[in-house]
Design a protein around this motif. Structure first.
Motif, mmCIF file in Angstrom:
data_model
loop_
_atom_site.group_PDB
_atom_site.id
_atom_site.type_symbol
_atom_site.label_atom_id
_atom_site.label_comp_id
_atom_site.label_asym_id
_atom_site.label_seq_id
_atom_site.Cartn_x
_atom_site.Cartn_y
_atom_site.Cartn_z
ATOM 1 N N GLY A 85 0.816 -1.209 0.000
ATOM 2 C CA GLY A 85 0.000 0.000 0.000
ATOM 3 C C GLY A 85 0.850 1.259 0.000
ATOM 4 N N ILE A 86 0.185 2.379 -0.200
ATOM 5 C CA ILE A 86 0.851 3.683 -0.248
ATOM 6 C C ILE A 86 0.561 4.424 1.049
ATOM 7 N N LYS A 87 1.590 5.059 1.580
ATOM 8 C CA LYS A 87 1.458 5.836 2.805
ATOM 9 C C LYS A 87 2.013 7.233 2.556
ATOM 10 N N GLU A 88 1.490 8.211 3.283
ATOM 11 C CA GLU A 88 1.896 9.602 3.121
ATOM 12 C C GLU A 88 3.018 9.937 4.099
ATOM 13 N N TYR A 89 4.092 10.531 3.563
ATOM 14 C CA TYR A 89 5.258 10.897 4.366
ATOM 15 C C TYR A 89 5.655 12.336 4.070
ATOM 16 N N ARG A 90 6.333 12.948 5.033
ATOM 17 C CA ARG A 90 6.886 14.286 4.850
ATOM 18 C C ARG A 90 8.384 14.227 5.130
ATOM 19 N N MET A 91 9.193 14.775 4.205
ATOM 20 C CA MET A 91 10.630 14.856 4.463
ATOM 21 C C MET A 91 10.851 15.818 5.619
ATOM 22 N N ILE A 92 11.700 15.415 6.569
ATOM 23 C CA ILE A 92 11.924 16.260 7.740
ATOM 24 C C ILE A 92 13.321 16.864 7.768
ATOM 25 N N LYS A 93 14.166 16.466 6.851
ATOM 26 C CA LYS A 93 15.510 17.024 6.730
ATOM 27 C C LYS A 93 15.814 17.221 5.250
ATOM 28 N N GLU A 94 16.741 18.099 4.983
ATOM 29 C CA GLU A 94 17.176 18.283 3.601
ATOM 30 C C GLU A 94 17.893 17.020 3.126
ATOM 31 N N PRO A 95 17.671 16.584 1.888
ATOM 32 C CA PRO A 95 18.381 15.410 1.364
ATOM 33 C C PRO A 95 19.888 15.663 1.330
ATOM 34 N N GLN A 96 20.642 14.610 1.558
ATOM 35 C CA GLN A 96 22.100 14.697 1.525
ATOM 36 C C GLN A 96 22.617 13.778 0.427
ATOM 37 N N ILE A 97 23.338 14.336 -0.544
ATOM 38 C CA ILE A 97 23.920 13.538 -1.618
ATOM 39 C C ILE A 97 25.433 13.632 -1.502
ATOM 40 N N GLN A 98 26.066 12.458 -1.504
ATOM 41 C CA GLN A 98 27.523 12.412 -1.433
ATOM 42 C C GLN A 98 28.138 13.122 -2.630
ATOM 43 N N ASN A 99 29.250 13.757 -2.401
ATOM 44 C CA ASN A 99 29.977 14.397 -3.490
ATOM 45 C C ASN A 99 31.052 13.423 -3.960
ATOM 46 N N SER A 100 30.642 12.481 -4.788
ATOM 47 C CA SER A 100 31.562 11.441 -5.256
ATOM 48 C C SER A 100 31.185 11.063 -6.684
ATOM 49 N N GLN A 101 31.816 10.019 -7.176
ATOM 50 C CA GLN A 101 31.490 9.526 -8.509
ATOM 51 C C GLN A 101 30.161 8.780 -8.472
ATOM 52 N N TYR A 102 29.563 8.646 -9.644
ATOM 53 C CA TYR A 102 28.297 7.906 -9.747
ATOM 54 C C TYR A 102 28.574 6.417 -9.707
ATOM 55 N N PRO A 103 27.715 5.637 -9.078
ATOM 56 C CA PRO A 103 26.464 6.044 -8.435
ATOM 57 C C PRO A 103 26.726 6.743 -7.100
ATOM 58 N N LYS A 104 25.910 7.770 -6.824
ATOM 59 C CA LYS A 104 25.997 8.521 -5.574
ATOM 60 C C LYS A 104 24.897 8.055 -4.634
ATOM 61 N N GLU A 105 25.180 8.113 -3.359
ATOM 62 C CA GLU A 105 24.194 7.746 -2.343
ATOM 63 C C GLU A 105 23.480 9.012 -1.871
ATOM 64 N N CYS A 106 22.160 8.956 -1.864
ATOM 65 C CA CYS A 106 21.337 10.057 -1.360
ATOM 66 C C CYS A 106 20.633 9.583 -0.094
ATOM 67 N N SER A 107 20.737 10.352 0.979
ATOM 68 C CA SER A 107 20.107 10.007 2.271
ATOM 69 C C SER A 107 18.970 10.970 2.549
ATOM 70 N N VAL A 108 17.828 10.413 2.963
ATOM 71 C CA VAL A 108 16.666 11.234 3.309
ATOM 72 C C VAL A 108 16.054 10.723 4.611
ATOM 73 N N SER A 109 15.313 11.593 5.269
ATOM 74 C CA SER A 109 14.553 11.236 6.467
ATOM 75 C C SER A 109 13.120 11.700 6.263
ATOM 76 N N VAL A 110 12.176 10.809 6.557
ATOM 77 C CA VAL A 110 10.760 11.120 6.391
ATOM 78 C C VAL A 110 10.001 10.750 7.658
ATOM 79 N N LYS A 111 8.864 11.426 7.860
ATOM 80 C CA LYS A 111 7.989 11.144 8.996
ATOM 81 C C LYS A 111 6.603 10.817 8.471
ATOM 82 N N GLU A 112 5.969 9.823 9.061
ATOM 83 C CA GLU A 112 4.595 9.473 8.680
ATOM 84 C C GLU A 112 3.677 10.650 8.950
ATOM 85 N N GLU A 113 2.745 10.874 8.066
ATOM 86 C CA GLU A 113 1.739 11.929 8.272
ATOM 87 C C GLU A 113 0.502 11.340 8.893
#
Length: 113
Positions: A85-113
Protein backbone atom coordinates in the motif's frame (compact mmCIF):
# COMPACT_ATOMS: atom_id res chain seq x y z
CA UNK A 1 0.50 14.41 -1.80
CA UNK A 2 2.96 14.01 -4.69
CA UNK A 3 4.53 10.92 -6.20
CA UNK A 4 8.19 9.99 -5.71
CA UNK A 5 10.42 11.42 -8.43
CA UNK A 6 10.72 8.07 -10.24
CA UNK A 7 8.55 4.97 -10.42
CA UNK A 8 10.99 2.23 -9.39
CA UNK A 9 13.24 2.96 -6.44
CA UNK A 10 15.16 0.65 -4.12
CA UNK A 11 15.84 1.98 -0.63
CA UNK A 12 18.50 0.60 1.70
CA UNK A 13 20.06 1.20 5.11
CA UNK A 14 16.73 2.09 6.70
CA UNK A 15 16.58 3.13 10.36
CA UNK A 16 13.19 3.52 12.01
CA UNK A 17 12.34 5.23 15.29
CA UNK A 18 9.16 6.62 16.85
CA UNK A 19 8.74 10.39 16.90
CA UNK A 20 8.29 12.15 20.22
CA UNK A 21 4.65 11.60 21.14
CA UNK A 22 4.50 12.81 24.76
CA UNK A 23 3.67 16.31 25.91
CA UNK A 24 4.54 17.43 29.45
CA UNK A 25 2.53 19.97 31.43
CA UNK A 26 4.28 21.26 34.56
CA UNK A 27 2.07 22.71 37.27
CA UNK A 28 3.02 25.43 39.78
CA UNK A 29 3.24 22.73 42.47
CA UNK A 30 6.10 21.15 40.53
CA UNK A 31 4.10 18.08 39.53
CA UNK A 32 4.00 17.05 35.89
CA UNK A 33 1.27 15.50 33.80
CA UNK A 34 2.05 13.66 30.57
CA UNK A 35 -0.36 13.29 27.67
CA UNK A 36 -0.10 11.86 24.18
CA UNK A 37 0.22 14.32 21.31
CA UNK A 38 -1.33 11.85 18.86
CA UNK A 39 -3.43 8.77 19.51
CA UNK A 40 -0.90 6.70 17.57
CA UNK A 41 2.83 7.34 17.46
CA UNK A 42 4.26 8.41 14.09
CA UNK A 43 7.42 6.74 12.85
CA UNK A 44 10.51 8.46 11.45
CA UNK A 45 12.43 6.59 8.74
CA UNK A 46 15.93 7.42 7.51
CA UNK A 47 17.13 5.62 4.40
CA UNK A 48 19.32 5.90 1.33
CA UNK A 49 19.01 5.25 -2.38
CA UNK A 50 21.40 5.41 -5.32
CA UNK A 51 21.51 8.07 -8.00
CA UNK A 52 23.22 6.57 -11.02
CA UNK A 53 23.89 9.56 -13.32
CA UNK A 54 24.11 13.34 -13.56
CA UNK A 55 20.76 13.39 -15.41
CA UNK A 56 19.10 11.43 -12.59
CA UNK A 57 20.60 13.78 -9.99
CA UNK A 58 19.27 16.80 -11.91
CA UNK A 59 15.88 15.09 -12.17
CA UNK A 60 15.82 14.50 -8.40
CA UNK A 61 16.68 18.13 -7.56
CA UNK A 62 14.15 19.40 -10.11
CA UNK A 63 11.45 17.22 -8.51
CA UNK A 64 12.52 18.32 -5.02
CA UNK A 65 12.41 22.04 -5.86
CA UNK A 66 9.40 22.24 -8.21
CA UNK A 67 7.10 19.33 -7.25
CA UNK A 68 7.89 18.60 -3.58
CA UNK A 69 8.48 22.34 -3.12
CA UNK A 70 11.44 21.85 -0.77
CA UNK A 71 9.58 19.59 1.70
CA UNK A 72 6.37 21.64 1.89
CA UNK A 73 4.40 18.88 0.14
CA UNK A 74 4.00 15.29 1.30
CA UNK A 75 5.13 12.32 -0.76
CA UNK A 76 3.34 9.02 -1.33
CA UNK A 77 5.63 6.01 -0.86
CA UNK A 78 5.04 2.33 -0.38
CA UNK A 79 4.50 1.71 3.35
CA UNK A 80 8.07 1.48 4.66
CA UNK A 81 7.13 -0.98 7.43
CA UNK A 82 4.59 -3.34 5.86
CA UNK A 83 5.84 -2.89 2.25
CA UNK A 84 2.26 -2.86 0.95
CA UNK A 85 0.00 0.00 0.00
CA UNK A 86 0.85 3.68 -0.25
CA UNK A 87 1.46 5.84 2.81
CA UNK A 88 1.90 9.60 3.12
CA UNK A 89 5.26 10.90 4.37
CA UNK A 90 6.89 14.29 4.85
CA UNK A 91 10.63 14.86 4.46
CA UNK A 92 11.92 16.26 7.74
CA UNK A 93 15.51 17.02 6.73
CA UNK A 94 17.18 18.28 3.60
CA UNK A 95 18.38 15.41 1.36
CA UNK A 96 22.10 14.70 1.53
CA UNK A 97 23.92 13.54 -1.62
CA UNK A 98 27.52 12.41 -1.43
CA UNK A 99 29.98 14.40 -3.49
CA UNK A 100 31.56 11.44 -5.26
CA UNK A 101 31.49 9.53 -8.51
CA UNK A 102 28.30 7.91 -9.75
CA UNK A 103 26.46 6.04 -8.43
CA UNK A 104 26.00 8.52 -5.57
CA UNK A 105 24.19 7.75 -2.34
CA UNK A 106 21.34 10.06 -1.36
CA UNK A 107 20.11 10.01 2.27
CA UNK A 108 16.67 11.23 3.31
CA UNK A 109 14.55 11.24 6.47
CA UNK A 110 10.76 11.12 6.39
CA UNK A 111 7.99 11.14 9.00
CA UNK A 112 4.60 9.47 8.68
CA UNK A 113 1.74 11.93 8.27
Amino acid sequence: MVNWYKTEQKFFGMDTEPSENVEETVFESGKSRYTLKNSSAKLIHSFSFLISSKEEELSFWNWYNTILLSRTQTVGLIDLVSHSGIKEYRMIKEPQIQNSQYPKECSVSVKEE
